[in-house]
Motif scaffolding. Structure first.
Motif, mmCIF file in Angstrom:
data_model
loop_
_atom_site.group_PDB
_atom_site.id
_atom_site.type_symbol
_atom_site.label_atom_id
_atom_site.label_comp_id
_atom_site.label_asym_id
_atom_site.label_seq_id
_atom_site.Cartn_x
_atom_site.Cartn_y
_atom_site.Cartn_z
ATOM 1 N N ALA A 29 1.098 -1.275 0.252
ATOM 2 C CA ALA A 29 0.038 -0.082 0.073
ATOM 3 C C ALA A 29 0.952 1.192 -0.058
ATOM 4 N N ALA A 30 2.122 1.241 0.351
ATOM 5 C CA ALA A 30 2.792 2.322 0.399
ATOM 6 C C ALA A 30 3.524 2.683 -1.187
ATOM 7 N N ARG A 31 3.084 1.957 -2.317
ATOM 8 C CA ARG A 31 3.624 2.276 -3.566
ATOM 9 C C ARG A 31 2.999 3.692 -4.056
ATOM 10 N N GLY A 32 3.918 4.582 -4.228
ATOM 11 C CA GLY A 32 3.554 5.742 -4.622
ATOM 12 C C GLY A 32 3.053 6.876 -3.731
ATOM 13 N N ALA A 33 3.067 6.467 -2.492
ATOM 14 C CA ALA A 33 2.994 7.389 -1.496
ATOM 15 C C ALA A 33 4.359 7.849 -0.907
ATOM 16 N N HIS A 34 4.926 8.708 -1.614
ATOM 17 C CA HIS A 34 6.266 9.156 -1.203
ATOM 18 C C HIS A 34 6.327 10.515 0.076
ATOM 19 N N ALA A 35 5.193 10.838 0.162
ATOM 20 C CA ALA A 35 5.079 12.006 1.065
ATOM 21 C C ALA A 35 5.275 11.602 2.504
ATOM 22 N N PHE A 36 4.897 10.585 2.694
ATOM 23 C CA PHE A 36 4.879 10.066 4.288
ATOM 24 C C PHE A 36 6.278 9.336 4.732
ATOM 25 N N ARG A 37 6.888 8.968 3.682
ATOM 26 C CA ARG A 37 8.034 8.297 4.086
ATOM 27 C C ARG A 37 9.088 8.970 4.917
ATOM 28 N N PRO A 38 9.570 9.965 4.745
ATOM 29 C CA PRO A 38 10.470 10.737 5.613
ATOM 30 C C PRO A 38 9.818 10.947 7.093
ATOM 31 N N LEU A 39 8.369 10.704 7.252
ATOM 32 C CA LEU A 39 8.115 10.549 8.678
ATOM 33 C C LEU A 39 8.479 9.503 9.351
ATOM 34 N N LEU A 40 8.530 8.253 8.465
ATOM 35 C CA LEU A 40 8.993 6.951 9.107
ATOM 36 C C LEU A 40 10.393 6.665 9.413
ATOM 37 N N LEU A 41 11.160 7.792 9.176
ATOM 38 C CA LEU A 41 12.703 7.371 9.321
ATOM 39 C C LEU A 41 13.098 7.572 10.907
ATOM 40 N N PRO A 42 12.503 8.401 11.558
ATOM 41 C CA PRO A 42 13.048 7.922 13.265
ATOM 42 C C PRO A 42 12.660 6.701 13.574
ATOM 43 N N GLY A 43 11.520 6.424 13.371
ATOM 44 C CA GLY A 43 11.218 4.831 14.025
ATOM 45 C C GLY A 43 11.933 3.785 13.290
ATOM 46 N N LEU A 44 12.232 3.987 11.899
ATOM 47 C CA LEU A 44 13.019 3.140 11.352
ATOM 48 C C LEU A 44 14.488 2.994 11.724
ATOM 49 N N ALA A 45 15.029 4.183 11.986
ATOM 50 C CA ALA A 45 16.343 4.385 12.731
ATOM 51 C C ALA A 45 16.557 3.647 13.957
ATOM 52 N N ALA A 46 15.412 3.811 14.636
ATOM 53 C CA ALA A 46 15.570 3.428 16.067
ATOM 54 C C ALA A 46 15.153 1.973 16.405
ATOM 55 N N LEU A 47 14.401 1.339 15.394
ATOM 56 C CA LEU A 47 14.032 -0.093 15.425
ATOM 57 C C LEU A 47 14.822 -0.691 14.330
ATOM 58 N N TRP A 48 16.044 -0.148 13.659
ATOM 59 C CA TRP A 48 16.612 -0.970 12.521
ATOM 60 C C TRP A 48 17.046 -2.294 12.744
ATOM 61 N N PRO A 49 17.397 -2.924 13.680
ATOM 62 C CA PRO A 49 17.385 -4.588 13.557
ATOM 63 C C PRO A 49 16.390 -5.237 13.422
ATOM 64 N N LEU A 50 15.374 -4.858 14.036
ATOM 65 C CA LEU A 50 13.752 -5.391 13.643
ATOM 66 C C LEU A 50 13.610 -5.390 12.049
ATOM 67 N N VAL A 51 13.829 -4.013 11.631
ATOM 68 C CA VAL A 51 13.268 -3.740 10.077
ATOM 69 C C VAL A 51 14.429 -4.621 9.161
ATOM 70 N N ALA A 52 15.691 -4.509 9.625
ATOM 71 C CA ALA A 52 16.591 -5.184 8.698
ATOM 72 C C ALA A 52 16.222 -6.683 8.787
#
Length: 71
Positions: free
Chosen positions: A39-62
């Motif tokens: 569902a994230a396909r084409g929705a590029h405006a919200f992606r920068p908002l996810l970066l802090p959470g992705l950076a904090a939880l990067w082992p789980l994301v990876a």
């Protein structure tokens, strides 16, 4: 002297964790998010908002990203 050495190692470890988190987070936002969340396909405006959470939880994301590529 020992307490300052321990503090230096803790700070270095936190910085290394943050750098890895940013690298994995940006890579995931560019290449991996559509694999795990179609569902994230084409929705590029919200992606920068996810970066802090992705950076904090990067082992789980990876780990989830790696598991999605396995057959």
């Amino acid at each position: 002297m020992l307490a300052t050495d321990v503090a230096w190692w803790v700070i270095e470890a936190a910085q290394l964790y943050a750098v890895f988190g940013l690298v994995v987070g940006v890579a995931f936002l560019v290449w991996g998010i559509e694999l795990l969340q179609p569902a994230a396909r084409g929705a590029h405006a919200f992606r920068p908002l996810l970066l802090p959470g992705l950076a904090a939880l990067w082992p789980l994301v990876a780990w989830r990203w790696w598991r999605a590529h396995r057959p």
